[in-house]
Design a protein around this motif. Sequence first.
Motif, PDB file in Angstrom:
ATOM      1  N   ARG A 106     -18.889  42.360 -21.803  1.00 12.83           N
ATOM      2  CA  ARG A 106     -19.460  43.399 -22.147  1.00 12.83           C
ATOM      3  C   ARG A 106     -19.469  44.670 -21.715  1.00 12.83           C
ATOM      4  O   ARG A 106     -20.225  45.793 -21.896  1.00 12.83           O
ATOM      5  N   ARG A 123     -21.326  45.976 -30.974  1.00 10.62           N
ATOM      6  CA  ARG A 123     -22.331  45.615 -30.118  1.00 10.62           C
ATOM      7  C   ARG A 123     -23.531  46.208 -30.422  1.00 10.62           C
ATOM      8  O   ARG A 123     -24.846  45.741 -30.426  1.00 10.62           O
ATOM      9  N   ARG A 177     -27.019  43.889 -29.847  1.00  6.93           N
ATOM     10  CA  ARG A 177     -26.844  43.504 -28.463  1.00  6.93           C
ATOM     11  C   ARG A 177     -27.040  44.720 -27.281  1.00  6.93           C
ATOM     12  O   ARG A 177     -27.149  44.376 -26.166  1.00  6.93           O
ATOM     13  N   THR A 178     -26.597  46.048 -27.926  1.00 11.38           N
ATOM     14  CA  THR A 178     -26.850  47.113 -27.201  1.00 11.38           C
ATOM     15  C   THR A 178     -27.776  48.161 -27.953  1.00 11.38           C
ATOM     16  O   THR A 178     -27.774  47.971 -29.226  1.00 11.38           O
TER      17      THR A 178
END
Length: 396
Positions: free
Chosen positions: A150, A240, A245-246
């Motif tokens: 990540r 992402r 996810r972010t």
Amino acid sequence: MPAAPRMAWLDGLRAVAVLLVLYAHQSRYVLTDARAVSAEWLHAGPAGVMLFFLVSGYIIPASLERHGSLRRFWVGRAGRLLPLYAAVALAVVVLGYYRPADPATAAVAHATMVPFLLGVVPASPVFWTLSFEMVFYLLVAALFALRLHRADSVVAVLLAVGAVLTAPLAPQAVRTPYAAAALALGLVALLSRRRWAVTAGAVVLGGLALTLVTAGAAPSHAWDGLLIVAVMFTGTTIYRADSGRTGWWPVAVVAPVVAAGLLFNWSAELVSLDALTPRYVARAVITLLVFAGAFAAGLLTRRWRTPRWLAWIGVVSYSVYLNHYVLLLVMRPLFPAGLGLGSQFALGLAYLCVVFATSWVTHRYLELPGQRWARRMSDVWDEPVGVRPPHAPVRG
């Protein structure tokens, strides 16, 4: 494990990318008057391959994380890339277009898929992009195994800053036997069942990837080799954010930093060539806007229906990309100089028909069987290694 559905907007972007590359190479022999104008304002080839790199950055880590298995990832990459890659390499040798001074070294370098970063002339000039793709795969796999997958936004910024601080890179200092040995040992360790070996393999492969891109760069990419990898990690950062996810703030940081690095280093290269003119600076900006803008447009309009013909070109784009240059060499005697615009257009259209027909054949009889083999092998050999992040609905 069933394959995830294709995402047509990504196929559309692949189609745009490969059409830009086709135009860049074909227009050296037909539609040369159009090239004389467009080349002053746009690097069509670099715009196309940079768009390919952004798409790879978006989709490759998603593919790895969806499966949660390094073994499945590498078997999938082998089945996806190697059959056509090997066939094209063999074809250029058989046709007499490639005669390396040291055949054994050339064979080993091509087996690693990074000949361009080992000081070995690739069998086909378009293979250079696969060398950078391989570097990206090595880094993505290493970060995944080390549970740092990540950190893509941080990696992208570090690569961009490093590119500006170190350009031009020292070219072609990596030797084929050492790189091949490190790659083989690293992959064996990475795909083992022991955690300590996986960690060691990740460190070896990550170190090899960074060494290749910094000390193995060919002179043609001494200014932007690191930035190419940064572009791919920018694609991952966008993935992402796009998948929730972010937030989007990492993209707002990474994209301007990488774009600024590209423009700075491209301008610095022009200075080194005593060619820094307003027109060439404008060309660099337009090239950046074309590939970044195309990706942004694809992302924003992804819910729209992608034209079937465009999606089809995207599906066979890997075959088109690898085949088109060999076919251009074969058909080059049919492109005499001094033809009128109508004749050039007709020849160009005939060439495109040959490229797409050949690519349909190689996609069906080389790419698809390779992908089916990879799925069968993955189901038999698959054993999750490392971490298993949340499911990602994207296919690589």
